[in-house]
Scaffold this active site. Structure first.
Site, mmCIF file in Angstrom:
data_model
loop_
_atom_site.group_PDB
_atom_site.id
_atom_site.type_symbol
_atom_site.label_atom_id
_atom_site.label_comp_id
_atom_site.label_asym_id
_atom_site.label_seq_id
_atom_site.Cartn_x
_atom_site.Cartn_y
_atom_site.Cartn_z
ATOM 1 N N SER A 46 11.229 -3.198 12.812
ATOM 2 C CA SER A 46 10.166 -3.913 13.772
ATOM 3 C C SER A 46 11.101 -5.150 14.226
ATOM 4 C CB SER A 46 9.025 -4.573 13.138
ATOM 5 O OG SER A 46 9.339 -5.140 11.980
ATOM 6 N N LYS A 113 13.632 2.161 2.932
ATOM 7 C CA LYS A 113 12.523 2.920 3.518
ATOM 8 C C LYS A 113 12.718 3.855 4.509
ATOM 9 C CE LYS A 113 8.908 0.646 6.103
ATOM 10 N NZ LYS A 113 8.987 1.385 7.369
ATOM 11 N N GLU A 182 1.016 4.314 7.863
ATOM 12 C CA GLU A 182 0.912 3.437 9.237
ATOM 13 C C GLU A 182 -0.103 4.317 10.199
ATOM 14 O OE1 GLU A 182 4.431 1.848 10.818
ATOM 15 O OE2 GLU A 182 3.209 1.284 12.789
HETATM 16 O O1 KIV Z 1 9.504 -1.955 10.565
HETATM 17 C C1 KIV Z 1 8.301 -2.527 10.074
HETATM 18 O O2 KIV Z 1 8.176 -3.457 10.100
HETATM 19 C C2 KIV Z 1 7.675 -1.413 9.464
HETATM 20 C C3 KIV Z 1 6.302 -1.782 9.121
HETATM 21 C C4 KIV Z 1 5.458 -1.851 10.435
HETATM 22 C C5 KIV Z 1 5.585 -1.172 8.230
HETATM 23 O O3 KIV Z 1 8.048 -0.354 9.185
#
Ligand code: KIV
Length: 265
Positions: A46, A113, A182
């Protein structure tokens, strides 16, 4: 001070205690979050939107993620540091292993992740086999925004809900240590969280996941553009940034956030 590990988070799920995740992208905010008791700091891709000003997360590179992860790692003592693998950095098993190794070695990540369901099973299995903790990300997958046709709630019909439930189980079986959901209907997120042994973190996924995550800029009321409806500005009534983060931490631990207005049906 005891550092948070995947075992801590698993024990919290088993004890029915909520844990708290929040994004950070630099050293100053990492220090604030760590001191405020955030359990998992996510260096999310993000950052492409809230730091770099892009419309999507797609332009974010591996070098960007390594740079921001290292900034955050420098001031993180207690929290577990989760770092996003950016768009197309895990399109093959070999590429995923090389890039996850960079995030851990150069970026200081404790866990990576990645977005995607059953298509990611070989990657999750390989990372697990090489001792790299993984958080799998289902539901709205922002790296696939152009394929999904926009930022939409996922799993609203019976067939996509069943697929998500099965994907979640298979990702757990392949070795995923955490699942992130999400923009998923609250009832579906509740069912998935109850079905899995591993902790489930939700964002726009209702109150019944094992943990919550939000984007830092959203809780501070400085989102570039419109803040998502599932987020909340914790600066209202707060005396400082640190106080706002502490209010978010307390609200998640006490089950006060998210409320129904931050969830989807
Ligand atoms: O990139 C990010 O901040 C995320 C969150 C929105 C879960 O994956």
């Amino acid at each position: 001070m005891q550092a948070i590990t995947i075992n801590t988070l698993l024990a919290m799920k088993q004890a029915g205690e909520k844990f708290v995740t929040l994004t950070a992208y630099d050293a100053s905010f990492a220090r604030v979050l760590d001191d405020a008791g955030v359990d998992v700091i996510l260096v999310g891709d993000s950052l492409g939107m809230v730091v770099q000003g892009h419309q999507t997360t797609v332009p974010v590179s591996m070098d960007d993620m390594v740079y921001h992860a290292a900034c955050v790692a420098s001031q993180t003592e207690r929290a577990l540091l989760m770092v996003d693998m950016p768009f197309m950095s895990y399109a093959s098993v070999d590429q995923a292993l090389d890039n996850a190794a960079r995030l851990m070695r150069e970026g200081g990540a404790h866990m990576v992740k990645l977005e995607g369901g059953r298509v990611q099973l070989p990657v999750v299995q390989a990372l697990t086999d090489h001792g790299i903790p993984v958080c799998a990300h289902l539901g709205l997958q922002p790296q696939s925004v152009h394929k999904m046709g926009g930022y939409r709630v996922q799993g609203r019909d019976e067939s996509t809900a069943r697929t998500m439930l099965l994907d979640a189980e298979q990702l757990q079986q392949a070795g995923a240590d955490i699942l992130l959901l999400e923009c998923v209907p609250a009832e579906l997120a509740k069912e998935i969280s109850a079905n899995l042994a591993i902790p489930v973190i939700g964002i726009g996924a209702g109150a019944d996941t094992d943990a919550q995550v939000l984007v830092l800029q959203d809780i501070l009321g400085i989102t570039p553009g419109k803040a998502p409806t599932f987020s909340k500005n914790f600066m209202h009534g707060a005396s400082s940034i640190s106080d706002a983060v502490k209010r978010y931490v307390a609200a998640v631990r006490q089950g006060e956030f998210p409320a129904a207005e931050h969830s989807f049906k």
